[in-house]
Design an enzyme around this catalytic site. Structure first.
Site, PDB file in Angstrom:
ATOM      1  N   CYS A  50     -13.890  13.467  -4.902  1.00  0.00           N
ATOM      2  CA  CYS A  50     -13.197  12.918  -3.732  1.00  0.00           C
ATOM      3  C   CYS A  50     -12.740  14.018  -2.772  1.00  0.00           C
ATOM      4  O   CYS A  50     -12.492  13.754  -1.602  1.00  0.00           O
ATOM      5  CB  CYS A  50     -12.004  12.074  -4.167  1.00  0.00           C
ATOM      6  SG  CYS A  50     -10.746  12.974  -5.094  1.00  0.00           S
ATOM      7  N   GLU A 111      -4.854  21.027 -11.211  1.00  0.00           N
ATOM      8  CA  GLU A 111      -5.146  19.705 -11.798  1.00  0.00           C
ATOM      9  C   GLU A 111      -6.316  19.828 -12.773  1.00  0.00           C
ATOM     10  O   GLU A 111      -7.274  20.555 -12.541  1.00  0.00           O
ATOM     11  CB  GLU A 111      -5.432  18.683 -10.694  1.00  0.00           C
ATOM     12  CG  GLU A 111      -6.614  19.003  -9.805  1.00  0.00           C
ATOM     13  CD  GLU A 111      -7.881  18.320 -10.261  1.00  0.00           C
ATOM     14  OE1 GLU A 111      -7.835  17.587 -11.264  1.00  0.00           O
ATOM     15  OE2 GLU A 111      -8.923  18.536  -9.634  1.00  0.00           O
ATOM     16  N   GLY A 188     -12.219   4.114 -13.599  1.00  0.00           N
ATOM     17  CA  GLY A 188     -12.532   5.485 -13.985  1.00  0.00           C
ATOM     18  C   GLY A 188     -11.301   6.252 -14.420  1.00  0.00           C
ATOM     19  O   GLY A 188     -10.211   5.691 -14.591  1.00  0.00           O
ATOM     20  N   MET A 190      -9.415   8.375 -12.813  1.00  0.00           N
ATOM     21  CA  MET A 190      -8.307   8.398 -11.865  1.00  0.00           C
ATOM     22  C   MET A 190      -7.468   7.127 -11.963  1.00  0.00           C
ATOM     23  O   MET A 190      -6.228   7.180 -11.996  1.00  0.00           O
ATOM     24  CB  MET A 190      -8.835   8.573 -10.444  1.00  0.00           C
ATOM     25  CG  MET A 190      -7.770   8.961  -9.441  1.00  0.00           C
ATOM     26  SD  MET A 190      -7.161  10.647  -9.702  1.00  0.00           S
ATOM     27  CE  MET A 190      -8.579  11.594  -9.139  1.00  0.00           C
TER      28      MET A 190
END
Length: 420
Positions: A50, A111, A188, A190
């Site tokens: 993304c 992250e 998914g 996320m």
């Protein structure tokens, strides 16, 4: 022959462009094989998330040629891409890939999801037959450095993700999240993180919408949610106070008309929406509606920046590990580069040894004295091993090649006897 990393990310390009150049997961393998043929390379991998789209290669590929293929694939001119693209070669490419894998280049500093995404990109390239020894070695070393960074620094402490930022933003909008209902679109990693954070904040009414009901049901069971199909969203949307979406769809899931219909059923009670997909799942025009608060992945930056400061010190330590990692990789590549020469030298020496041993055994069987045979073996083997180096050194001296003579002192450990 060198490594090349080329791409765009959230630092260099707006969301509108990032979604245009994203690769759909099901299209990556075909794109890799097309690129391999077009660029005449055996090493190429694509990372598309993304926040970034990047291509990693090894060979004699020009940056311009790679960008031209990229633009042609997405039907965007090179001139339109150029202001937003970056490229790195050699050590800089390896360093960049390490920074990406460690999360130092992410919207959320440190992250952890990006490492899994990079491993997936590598796996897809392997399955597609577009990875050979150089890129394979690079990825393996990059993964080991990422693991070292996670183990030896605090970069992953107090985990923050885009999913966490989305839920944090919802907390700022609603006085009490526990009283709100949520519709999550996608199933998914996320969305799973979003569901986890919402449950931790006491949200009990969660609906999970996905293309396949089985995956939605699997995730819903884990977090006490209700699974539905994407086609059921129009019937459920008006019940949701917050909508968070993250799918791999190449077309919007939610349009302005569907949201307008839901608002009427809600009697214009506001809806909070976060679209963390690229390409976007929710049409941008939805933001024009008075009773909708729509945020994209780029809008989460302020929430994320608040959590960034605590990780900066760990990030600096990670950069030192990455710098050392690049040096170590170069050394490994150097050793690998000499492997063929070492194998050839050993094979030739082994052949000479076997020839001389055979002669010596024949002489012994013929009745020659052992000490004579041993001297002959040693002298003959020494002369044959040194013949070519000696000849080359004489020629180097005649040609004034002091560099080769100095190298001979180093290769054969002659420094102790080197004349002043």
């Amino acid at each position: 022959m060198t490594f090349l990393a080329l791409g765009i990310n959230h630092h260099t390009a707006p969301l509108a462009l990032r979604e245009r150049v994203a690769f759909a997961p099901e299209a990556v393998s075909t794109a890799l094989q097309e690129a391999q043929r077009a660029l005449d390379t055996s090493d190429i991998a694509i990372l598309s998330t993304c926040n970034r789209t990047e291509i990693y290669t090894y060979g004699n590929i020009e940056t311009r040629k790679l960008m031209d293929w990229f633009g042609q694939y997405h039907q965007i001119s090179r001139e339109d891409l150029l202001p937003y693209f970056y490229s790195h070669q050699g050590d800089a490419a390896i360093s960049h890939m390490m920074q990406v894998a460690c999360g130092l280049n992410s919207l959320i500093l440190g992250e952890p999801q990006i490492l899994g995404q990079m491993k997936s990109a590598y796996a897809v390239a392997c399955e597609s037959g577009t990875v050979s020894s150089p890129l394979h070695a690079a990825f393996q070393h990059i993964f080991s450095i990422a693991k070292k960074v996670r183990t030896e620094t605090a970069i992953g402490e107090n985990p923050v993700s885009v999913a966490y930022a989305a839920v944090s933003l919802a907390q700022q909008i609603f006085a009490d999240l526990r009283q709100q209902s949520a519709l999550l679109i996608g199933a998914g990693e996320m969305i799973e993180l979003v569901a986890k954070h919402l449950r931790e904040q006491g949200v009990r009414r969660i609906t999970l919408a996905n293309r396949t009901l089985s995956r939605a049901a699997e995730l819903a069971e884990r977090y006490g949610a209700t699974p539905i199909l994407l086609s059921d969203i129009p019937n459920e949307l008006h019940k949701a106070d917050m909508v968070i979406s993250s799918t791999a769809s190449q077309l919007p899931i939610l349009g302005k008309g569907a949201v307008e219909a839901a608002l009427k059923k809600r009697r214009h009670k506001p809806i909070f929406m976060v679209d963390i997909a690229v390409p976007r799942d929710i049409e941008p025009q939805v933001a024009e509606l008075d009773d909708v608060f729509l945020f994209s992945v780029d809008d989460l930056k302020e929430v994320i920046d608040e959590n960034r400061k605590s990780r900066e010190e760990a990030a600096e330590a990670a950069r030192h590990i990455i710098n050392d990692g690049v040096l170590k990789f170069n050394r490994q590549q150097g050793v690998q580069g000499a492997a063929d020469a070492i194998r050839t030298l050993r094979a030739q020496s082994e052949t000479l040894k076997n020839q001389e041993i055979k002669k010596a055994l024949n002489n012994l069987n013929g009745g020659a004295k052992p000490e004579v045979v041993l001297n002959q073996l040693a002298n003959s083997l020494t002369n044959k091993l040194l013949h070519h180096p000696t000849t080359a050194l004489r020629d180097a001296s005649a040609d004034g090649r002091e560099d080769l003579i100095a190298l001979a002192y180093e290769l054969f450990a002659l420094n102790a006897d080197k004349p002043e």
